[in-house]
Design an enzyme around this catalytic site. Structure first.
Site, short mmCIF file in Angstrom:
data_model
loop_
_atom_site.label_atom_id
_atom_site.label_comp_id
_atom_site.label_asym_id
_atom_site.label_seq_id
_atom_site.Cartn_x
_atom_site.Cartn_y
_atom_site.Cartn_z
N HIS A 62 24.78 12.66 -1.03
CA HIS A 62 23.53 12.21 -0.41
C HIS A 62 23.52 12.21 1.12
CE1 HIS A 62 25.27 8.12 0.01
NE2 HIS A 62 24.33 7.93 0.90
N ASP A 63 24.68 12.09 1.75
CA ASP A 63 24.69 12.09 3.23
C ASP A 63 25.25 13.39 3.81
OD1 ASP A 63 23.44 9.66 4.00
OD2 ASP A 63 25.25 8.53 3.46
N GLU A 66 22.46 15.25 5.90
CA GLU A 66 22.04 14.42 7.03
C GLU A 66 23.13 14.33 8.10
OE1 GLU A 66 19.34 11.21 5.84
OE2 GLU A 66 20.64 9.93 7.05
N ASP A 67 24.38 14.24 7.69
CA ASP A 67 25.45 13.88 8.63
C ASP A 67 26.53 14.93 8.85
OD1 ASP A 67 24.16 11.44 8.78
OD2 ASP A 67 25.48 10.46 7.35
P1 NDP Z 1 21.96 3.16 12.43
O1 NDP Z 1 20.93 3.87 11.66
O2 NDP Z 1 22.58 3.81 13.59
O3 NDP Z 1 23.10 2.61 11.46
C1 NDP Z 1 22.88 2.20 10.14
C2 NDP Z 1 23.32 3.27 9.21
O4 NDP Z 1 24.68 3.58 9.46
C3 NDP Z 1 23.27 2.86 7.77
O5 NDP Z 1 22.01 3.13 7.23
C4 NDP Z 1 24.37 3.70 7.15
O6 NDP Z 1 23.78 4.97 6.85
C5 NDP Z 1 25.37 3.90 8.27
N1 NDP Z 1 26.57 3.05 8.26
C6 NDP Z 1 27.81 3.46 8.63
N2 NDP Z 1 28.69 2.47 8.57
C7 NDP Z 1 28.03 1.40 8.14
C8 NDP Z 1 28.43 0.07 7.87
N3 NDP Z 1 29.70 -0.35 8.03
N4 NDP Z 1 27.50 -0.82 7.45
C9 NDP Z 1 26.24 -0.41 7.26
N5 NDP Z 1 25.79 0.84 7.50
C10 NDP Z 1 26.68 1.75 7.94
O7 NDP Z 1 21.52 1.81 12.96
P2 NDP Z 1 20.14 1.10 12.83
O8 NDP Z 1 19.51 1.50 11.58
O9 NDP Z 1 20.35 -0.32 13.11
O10 NDP Z 1 19.44 1.69 14.10
C11 NDP Z 1 18.81 2.88 14.16
C12 NDP Z 1 17.85 2.83 15.32
O11 NDP Z 1 17.76 1.52 15.90
C13 NDP Z 1 18.29 3.73 16.43
O12 NDP Z 1 17.17 4.37 16.94
C14 NDP Z 1 18.92 2.79 17.42
O13 NDP Z 1 18.79 3.30 18.71
C15 NDP Z 1 18.06 1.56 17.28
N6 NDP Z 1 18.73 0.34 17.73
C16 NDP Z 1 18.35 -0.89 17.27
C17 NDP Z 1 18.93 -2.05 17.75
C18 NDP Z 1 18.49 -3.38 17.24
O14 NDP Z 1 18.89 -4.40 17.79
N7 NDP Z 1 17.71 -3.43 16.18
C19 NDP Z 1 19.96 -2.00 18.76
C20 NDP Z 1 20.33 -0.68 19.11
C21 NDP Z 1 19.72 0.41 18.62
P3 NDP Z 1 24.38 6.01 5.79
O15 NDP Z 1 24.06 5.54 4.41
O16 NDP Z 1 23.63 7.27 6.15
O17 NDP Z 1 25.84 6.08 6.08
ZN ZN Z 2 24.30 6.67 2.60
#
Ligand code: NDP
Ligand code: ZN
Length: 180
Positions: A62-63, A66-67
């Site tokens: 699934h990723d 995307e990644d």
């Molecule tokens: P990200 O989307 O960057 O990170 C979350 C994603 O990272 C998850 O959906 C998961 O996706 C993956 N992931 C990898 N390791 C972990 C882990 N240990 N635990 C959980 N998830 C993990 O972050 P956000 O969704 O919070 O932020 C995205 C947007 O928000 C960006 O545009 C960013 O700039 C902005 N932002 C928001 C802030 C806030 O305070 N709300 C602060 C800074 C930035 P997968 O299933 O694909 O691995």
């Molecule tokens: Zn995932």
């Protein structure tokens, strides 16, 4: 119930492991990224009682699009059009800015196919549990909370798909004081 094709399944495990080989999760332990897709497949099998092989294969993959450098065409060639179509459904549009992708996920959740919804539910469950377990390096408590609130909105559109997974998600959201 159709027979499980173990060779096809192992091919998926190998493909995902190879594509994600240099990636790590965001947790403080920098867990190998492949633990996540394997864990999502495990949630579907163990907790969701899903035996649909293609759904479990899509969980593993699934990723990748995307990644990593994996493409939908590559997945279609290796695993067929069904699996590729489902992977497409769970892949964010990378041409959109990150915040926009988040908004689109909320918007399209309800129109996703039932099999793709299963993978999305298990993906959210895994990620929310990961965040409960440990805060990623550099994340504020507010950012973690924002993530729970966003996830709850996506989950709203995925409901009516798998009782057990949705109950587990509700339990976690309730613990965080998030209701949808
Ligand atoms: P990200 O989307 O960057 O990170 C979350 C994603 O990272 C998850 O959906 C998961 O996706 C993956 N992931 C990898 N390791 C972990 C882990 N240990 N635990 C959980 N998830 C993990 O972050 P956000 O969704 O919070 O932020 C995205 C947007 O928000 C960006 O545009 C960013 O700039 C902005 N932002 C928001 C802030 C806030 O305070 N709300 C602060 C800074 C930035 P997968 O299933 O694909 O691995
Ligand atoms: Zn995932």
């Amino acid at each position: 119930q159709k027979k499980m094709d173990i060779q096809e399944f192992v091919k998926c495990v190998e493909f995902a492991a190879r594509k994600h080989k240099n990636q790590r999760r965001k947790d403080t332990e920098q867990t190998p990224y492949i633990n996540h897709p394997i864990g999502v497949a495990y949630i579907l099998s163990e907790e969701g009682a899903i035996t649909d092989q293609k759904v479990l294969q899509v969980a593993l993959l699934h990723d990748t699009v995307e990644d990593t450098d994996a493409t939908i065409e590559e997945i279609a060639m290796l695993f067929g059009q069904d699996v590729a179509g489902l992977v497409q459904e769970v892949t964010d549009d990378k041409s959109l800015p990150k915040l926009e992708r988040k908004r689109v996920q909320i918007e399209v959740a309800a129109t996703t196919s039932p099999r793709a919804k299963l993978v999305k539910l298990a993906d959210k469950l895994y990620n929310l549990r990961d965040l409960m377990r440990c805060t990623p390096l550099g994340w504020s408590e507010e950012r973690v909370q924002d993530y729970f609130e966003w996830a709850a909105k996506v989950i709203r559109g995925l409901r009516g798909t798998n009782k057990r997974l949705e109950e587990e998600l509700d339990m976690i959201l309730k613990k965080r004081g998030v209701y949808e």
